[in-house]
Design a protein around this motif. Structure first.
Motif, short mmCIF file in Angstrom:
data_model
loop_
_atom_site.label_atom_id
_atom_site.label_comp_id
_atom_site.label_asym_id
_atom_site.label_seq_id
_atom_site.Cartn_x
_atom_site.Cartn_y
_atom_site.Cartn_z
N SER A 90 46.96 43.86 33.58
CA SER A 90 48.26 44.00 34.25
C SER A 90 48.56 42.77 35.10
O SER A 90 49.71 42.33 35.19
CB SER A 90 48.26 45.25 35.15
N HIS A 91 47.54 42.23 35.75
CA HIS A 91 47.64 41.00 36.54
C HIS A 91 46.23 40.52 36.81
O HIS A 91 45.27 41.16 36.39
CB HIS A 91 48.48 41.21 37.81
N HIS A 92 46.09 39.38 37.47
CA HIS A 92 44.77 38.74 37.51
C HIS A 92 43.84 39.28 38.60
O HIS A 92 42.66 38.93 38.61
CB HIS A 92 44.92 37.22 37.69
N HIS A 93 44.34 40.10 39.52
CA HIS A 93 43.52 40.50 40.67
C HIS A 93 42.24 41.23 40.26
O HIS A 93 42.27 42.15 39.44
CB HIS A 93 44.34 41.39 41.62
N ASP A 94 41.15 40.84 40.92
CA ASP A 94 39.83 41.36 40.56
C ASP A 94 39.71 42.86 40.76
O ASP A 94 38.97 43.53 40.03
CB ASP A 94 38.75 40.64 41.39
N ASP A 95 40.44 43.40 41.74
CA ASP A 95 40.24 44.83 42.01
C ASP A 95 40.81 45.72 40.91
O ASP A 95 40.51 46.91 40.86
CB ASP A 95 40.79 45.23 43.39
N HIS A 96 41.59 45.13 39.99
CA HIS A 96 42.07 45.89 38.82
C HIS A 96 41.45 45.39 37.51
O HIS A 96 41.77 45.93 36.45
CB HIS A 96 43.60 45.84 38.73
N SER A 97 40.59 44.36 37.59
CA SER A 97 40.08 43.79 36.33
C SER A 97 38.61 43.39 36.40
O SER A 97 38.06 42.91 35.40
CB SER A 97 40.91 42.56 35.95
N ASN A 155 56.21 39.24 41.65
CA ASN A 155 56.43 40.28 42.66
C ASN A 155 55.15 40.41 43.50
O ASN A 155 54.91 39.55 44.32
CB ASN A 155 56.89 41.60 42.01
N HIS A 156 54.37 41.46 43.27
CA HIS A 156 53.08 41.59 43.96
C HIS A 156 52.23 40.33 43.72
O HIS A 156 51.63 39.79 44.64
CB HIS A 156 52.38 42.85 43.45
N SER A 157 52.16 39.90 42.50
CA SER A 157 51.47 38.65 42.15
C SER A 157 52.40 37.86 41.24
O SER A 157 53.38 38.41 40.73
CB SER A 157 50.13 38.95 41.45
N ILE A 174 51.60 47.90 38.11
CA ILE A 174 50.54 48.07 39.11
C ILE A 174 50.90 47.42 40.45
O ILE A 174 51.52 46.37 40.50
CB ILE A 174 49.23 47.46 38.55
N ASP A 175 50.46 48.07 41.53
CA ASP A 175 50.39 47.46 42.87
C ASP A 175 51.73 47.21 43.54
O ASP A 175 51.82 46.35 44.43
CB ASP A 175 49.57 46.16 42.85
N VAL A 176 52.77 47.91 43.12
CA VAL A 176 54.04 47.82 43.86
C VAL A 176 54.32 49.16 44.53
O VAL A 176 54.48 49.23 45.75
CB VAL A 176 55.20 47.38 42.94
ZN LIG Z 1 46.91 43.30 42.81
#
Ligand SMILES: [Zn+2]
Length: 318
Positions: A90-97, A155-157, A174-176
């Protein structure tokens, strides 16, 4: 609560909580047909169990190996292969990947081109960069199912994408919006505030009845997105009012030559005035609305965006 000085928070509305977790600490449920969601109560990922294998959407490390257990459980029950063939970021952030590497080296990873750039930058072995990337849209077809990926701006990222399942009446974004809960600090730790504020309307422009928002323990509805939009709109209106109502001059006079002390006192006063009525209005409506620092920092971020992105930042010297 846990210690004598623990703050007295409002009870969490039952509607904000999701289903009970199993003994392993996860819950897996059907979204629609062969699309499933997995949660540990705080993070959510999803997978599609097709006749040709499993397509995974995000791999939060907090769920970690329970994603594998959930996939095995559903694949066995449905009589389909449990091999994860594709992973969509969904995006690069570690907490989702951060559990992405648990699913082997030969799966197809798909993400926005900015996700690839950022994952190569961050160089984490836990999150291999996607091999298939796209700029605006990408259609993924696996096992007779179709998923539409789209990027509609930061947006978020910078790289956060909309994942639409037209055959499953579902959007994943995710994350909005946090289903039933306020955003945490600074518009849910978002990098682009105007993009963050505009994103829910883009999400609602898709046809869906199930929304996978990444947090916390349940799926979201269109009503959840509408309540989130109302919360953000109230913060925007309140920030506008407070910026106009609070006279900055006394703060700068009091600060003397310490200009930054004047900035702090002025902006603290504006933030407090803007956030207080929103905190009062949403306590009991959105879970954790009475954790004041969340609404205050989100109000501060939106107030600064109103000045700096939208303008005017202040009067022009005569
Ligand atoms: Zn995120």
């Amino acid at each position: 609560m846990t210690s004598p000085d623990w703050p007295e928070y409002a009870p969490i509305p039952q509607s904000a909580l999701g289903p009970a977790l199993n003994d392993q600490g996860y819950y897996v449920g059907r979204v629609e047909r062969n699309l499933y969601w997995v949660t540990d109560g705080i993070y959510i990922s999803a997978f599609m169990a097709t006749r040709d294998g499993v397509v995974l959407f995000d791999a939060p490390p907090s769920i970690g190996n329970n994603i594998r257990r959930a996939v095995d459980e559903i694949a066995a029950a449905e009589g389909v292969p449990n091999t994860v063939t594709h992973l969509v970021y969904s995006h690069h952030h570690d907490d989702h990947s951060g559990a992405a590497s648990l699913f082997g080296g030969d799966i197809v990873r798909i993400g926005h081109e900015e996700t690839r750039r950022l994952l190569l930058r961050d160089n984490s072995p836990a999150r291999p960069a996607p091999d298939i990337t796209f700029a605006d849209t990408y259609t993924l077809e696996v096992g007779g199912e179709r998923v539409e990926l789209a990027w509609h701006g930061p947006n978020h990222s910078p790289d956060n994408i909309y994942i639409h399942f037209p055959g499953h009446d579902t959007l994943m974004f995710i994350d909005v919006v946090n289903a039933g809960w306020v955003p945490i600090y600074n518009t849910n730790l978002s990098e682009d505030v105007p993009g963050y504020m505009a994103a829910p309307a883009i999400a609602l422009s898709y046809p869906w009845n199930h929304f996978i928002c990444g947090h916390l323990g349940r799926l979201a509805t269109r009503d959840d997105v509408a309540v989130h939009q109302a919360y953000i709109a109230d913060i925007e209106a309140s920030a506008q009012e407070a910026l106009a109502a609070v006279n900055p001059v006394p703060f700068y006079v009091a600060a003397g030559e310490n200009f930054w002390a004047g900035v702090k006192a002025h902006l603290d006063a504006v933030t407090e005035r803007a956030a207080a009525p929103v905190i009062a209005k949403y306590t009991g409506v959105l879970a954790a609305a009475d954790i004041e620092v969340f609404t205050r920092t989100t109000t501060f971020a939106i107030m600064q965006s109103l000045r700096l992105d939208r303008g005017p930042s202040g009067p022009v010297h005569p």
